[in-house]
Design an enzyme around this catalytic site. Sequence first.
Site, mmCIF file in Angstrom:
data_model
loop_
_atom_site.group_PDB
_atom_site.id
_atom_site.type_symbol
_atom_site.label_atom_id
_atom_site.label_comp_id
_atom_site.label_asym_id
_atom_site.label_seq_id
_atom_site.Cartn_x
_atom_site.Cartn_y
_atom_site.Cartn_z
ATOM 1 N N CYS A 1 -5.783 -23.926 19.347
ATOM 2 C CA CYS A 1 -6.872 -24.194 20.295
ATOM 3 C C CYS A 1 -6.927 -25.649 20.730
ATOM 4 C CB CYS A 1 -8.202 -23.786 19.677
ATOM 5 S SG CYS A 1 -8.262 -22.022 19.387
ATOM 6 N N CYS B 1 -13.190 -23.617 18.405
ATOM 7 C CA CYS B 1 -12.271 -23.753 17.282
ATOM 8 C C CYS B 1 -11.488 -25.048 17.437
ATOM 9 C CB CYS B 1 -11.324 -22.549 17.322
ATOM 10 S SG CYS B 1 -10.088 -22.572 16.029
ATOM 11 N N CYS C 1 -8.366 -25.315 15.687
ATOM 12 C CA CYS C 1 -7.074 -25.039 15.055
ATOM 13 C C CYS C 1 -5.949 -25.540 15.959
ATOM 14 C CB CYS C 1 -6.925 -23.552 14.748
ATOM 15 S SG CYS C 1 -6.424 -22.551 16.159
ATOM 16 N N ASP D 1 -3.067 7.419 -3.683
ATOM 17 C CA ASP D 1 -4.388 8.007 -3.904
ATOM 18 C C ASP D 1 -4.792 8.890 -2.731
ATOM 19 O OD1 ASP D 1 -4.370 5.544 -2.478
ATOM 20 O OD2 ASP D 1 -6.541 5.433 -2.620
ATOM 21 N N ASP E 1 0.869 -1.167 0.000
ATOM 22 C CA ASP E 1 0.000 0.000 0.000
ATOM 23 C C ASP E 1 0.912 1.224 0.000
ATOM 24 O OD1 ASP E 1 -2.166 1.614 -0.029
ATOM 25 O OD2 ASP E 1 -2.986 0.990 1.906
#
Lengths: 549, 549
Positions: B306, B301, B303, B149, B114
């Site tokens: 977890c 969760c 994952c 921008d 960015d």
Amino acid sequence: MFHTPSSIIFKREVIVKRLSERCSGNMADFEVLDRDLLARIGRLKTRSGTIETPAFLPVINPVKEAVTPKELWENYGCKILMTNAYIIKKHFNEGARELGVHRLLGFPGAIMTDSGAYQILEYGEVGATNEEIIRYQEDIGSDIAVILDLPTGWNVTWDYAKYTVEETLRRARELWSIKSRGDIMWVGPVQGGRYVDLVALSAREIGSLPFDIHALGSPTPVMEQYLFHILVDMILTAKMNLPVERPFHLFGAGHPFMFSLVVALGCDLFDSAAYSIFAREDRYITEYGTIRLEDLEYAPCSCPVCVKRSPRELREMPKTERETEISRHNLYVCFAEIRRIKQAILEGRLWEYIEMRAHSHPALLQALKKLERYSDYVERVTPVVKRRGLFFFNSPLDFIRPETTRYERRLLERYTPPERATTLLLIPDSETKDNRRRRYLKKVISLVCKRYGLDPGSVHVCFCSPPFGVIPVELSEIYPLYQYEYAYPPNDEVIERVAEKVLRYVLITPYERVIMLVREDSWSQRLADSCTKLFSERLLGKNILIFNI
Amino acid sequence: MFHTPSSIIFKREVIVKRLSERCSGNMADFEVLDRDLLARIGRLKTRSGTIETPAFLPVINPVKEAVTPKELWENYGCKILMTNAYIIKKHFNEGARELGVHRLLGFPGAIMTDSGAYQILEYGEVGATNEEIIRYQEDIGSDIAVILDLPTGWNVTWDYAKYTVEETLRRARELWSIKSRGDIMWVGPVQGGRYVDLVALSAREIGSLPFDIHALGSPTPVMEQYLFHILVDMILTAKMNLPVERPFHLFGAGHPFMFSLVVALGCDLFDSAAYSIFAREDRYITEYGTIRLEDLEYAPCSCPVCVKRSPRELREMPKTERETEISRHNLYVCFAEIRRIKQAILEGRLWEYIEMRAHSHPALLQALKKLERYSDYVERVTPVVKRRGLFFFNSPLDFIRPETTRYERRLLERYTPPERATTLLLIPDSETKDNRRRRYLKKVISLVCKRYGLDPGSVHVCFCSPPFGVIPVELSEIYPLYQYEYAYPPNDEVIERVAEKVLRYVLITPYERVIMLVREDSWSQRLADSCTKLFSERLLGKNILIFNI
């Protein structure tokens, strides 16, 4: 002896009285820590440790297991599982008697054994009596055991269903003359199938016996056909007629996408073999559905299985390994779903959780809508104090949430407007509720009084808002009447329901005139139209005055 | 120069023509493999490898990172990330020029930088010119780069917003006189903020320049305030006015619960720093919300984070480690959500997926309802052939799904009833569609003909069903008119909409009489009531005959 369904099923006063006792009242073995809807987070003491509920019990086939009980204990934090005493007896008989079921399976946690009733349902008969199965479960040392009940099944007549209820009761009563141990928790199954009058009868009768746990028998066909709306009737009828302080088990709960629904209906325990049955067919479970492995390109999951391997790699594995891996994944999904549900109970947002999940399949949403029939009951058992603001999704469901029905009941039963109030000034809420600000109200009251020549002290401001309806200004900051988010703008049906609430309020209050504020935004105009129509139909010409601002 | 909003925004014919070209038409760098709604699974070729879209780009702060780019690459399969050229320039300047951004971050995949525009939005000004930032991004070797921008922001006047559009365009045009490399993909941001007329103008103007990718500028305030319904207007207005074959990026997408919505709206790429910002504040992301770690008792969760650690253990970790662990968990949730979305696109069930997700928060549902305004456009870009049956949830949303609007448009525009048909026999569908069986139809037609003295050859059977409305018998097995599940019974509002569809059909067809079958079940009775009322109001006394069965 047999009551009509309505008189049996809706014994609300009795039930509510029972419920208002502490759930843990006389059962030291089951302590309730938190509640939401009919769900409870509880602690169930068994001989092999304390189980936290709601608990999902993976079904272990003692003869052939893809994931071992040891792995369940070590990798999944699984503290309780379900296996089948009848199958153990058939395959291991004496050997299992000597080892005990815990050593046979290699599982140090709690073990619940089913009795073979499911096999009766599937194969018609089993080669064992109630007495044999009861004694065998004592011999192998089950922590939770089930009598050999006679499942009602699905496509049966009322008369046959009644027979299964009575036969199950007969076998239930036998238990006390057969059992010799005092340290096993015994499950008393409720039969009756789709005949809710029989379910109610069965629940009341078996609930009068000193069982430790109750269970809903034979809902498997209901679940296989996704008839969840019938399951709602069956579970709630059983729950309303059983001693509420005893844990309630659901036999053969299926897919995790319906776990939250059955927990919300008050199932404290439920077993499911779906993780393994689906894995055998290469079907990959998600918390919102099932995907065939062959259709799976992107693993919709972050469990250790899915983080390690892509669906493509899974497809290329040999069948046995693949089945084990999919079973593992499916188990991760099931256990994570239980944790999500428990967290939602703690947060007091279980309704919103089931509403989200119900959008996994139309049959689940249909089941949730069925709660309308039980909304009084659900309201009375749902705790009043919640921790957080509510989310409403602009749906008829919003109107059957316990928070909504409770508010309206109290408003109509207990509320009286201020004495001097002769004019009701209705102000439809804006999306941001900025109409509730003091300065805005002052301005509006002054304009209205000027226009109609009123004394400001005689004007009573009430807000109108979906789904609550009329909210008197002096209650408007009380939970949850301010603490909620709504998906604006309301749908037409929602507006009509709010208009009906306005009418019901006006009908029981003594205001001399009703004025409704209409702002440019479309919902207040639509509400005014709806109210005008309703008032002219039902109040015999008594009008609502519209004040455009 | 400036058009009115309506003329700018809804240039449907042009857009549809453009869309009907293959999306990959003239852009070898972006190939579209699959589509659903405005979402596309695509392959974007960058200098540092091919990226599959839709892609979530984790934002990496080059100065302070909780999870390293290397870990993203190795453990998350992350092939593209976002960082900030302005911050790199400020902190590393020459050093980064020498190393290049890939070696600076230690990331072998694609890097989008960015330009500092977000910093303009937050801090008002940055100490660098467009030219400097463009050259710097070339120097450090970004794969995808953004001009500097001028973001429109949120609380600004139309005049200021117009200025930001023009200034951004001026800077965009500068690019071709500044840039010296040909191997970087340049992003042309669309400005205009909440002013959709300006968004349309901005999109058309910047779309006429040869950018590789476009992006929606500065929606962060919109997302922070959960104004997703405004985001829908902004994104769709931009999409409808940009060259459709170019990838579209959303700057600063927030929480994963809105990923599926923005993907469905046509965002191919989007960056988000939420995983790390939330982790810093001990906030634990789920795909349906956020939970503060202090309130978390059960990890919702599965994952690797977890599964390894309980929320309690997480709370007890030192702050820095904890932040990293929560970041990791949050990232697992984000990447799994992207995989779920991609799988839903493949299965052609993205609408159902966003409908489910929209029940995470009322603001999301409100945004989804906003699609009603664009339902024509969405219908025209949505692929016709899907792989599976549809799920309908008994909501007004069902009526704006592309499958529903497409069917009605075709029915009204293209369909002609059989020539001999003088009687329209409407048969409301039952829940199981058993009314569609041949034998049942034969019986019904015979009864009706006997009752009204009709020739069976003159009777044309059409089914009535939510949400499709009238389904002529000869189309009734064509996808998706049979292949769907519906959450019965329909709500009142749904029934009224079906009645309106019946009326619209009757208005354009030449039948001499209309007969509706009513069975005991309540929905067909309610539909008949609704139709009778509507017909008497709108057909000036031409009646619908009710045949009770």
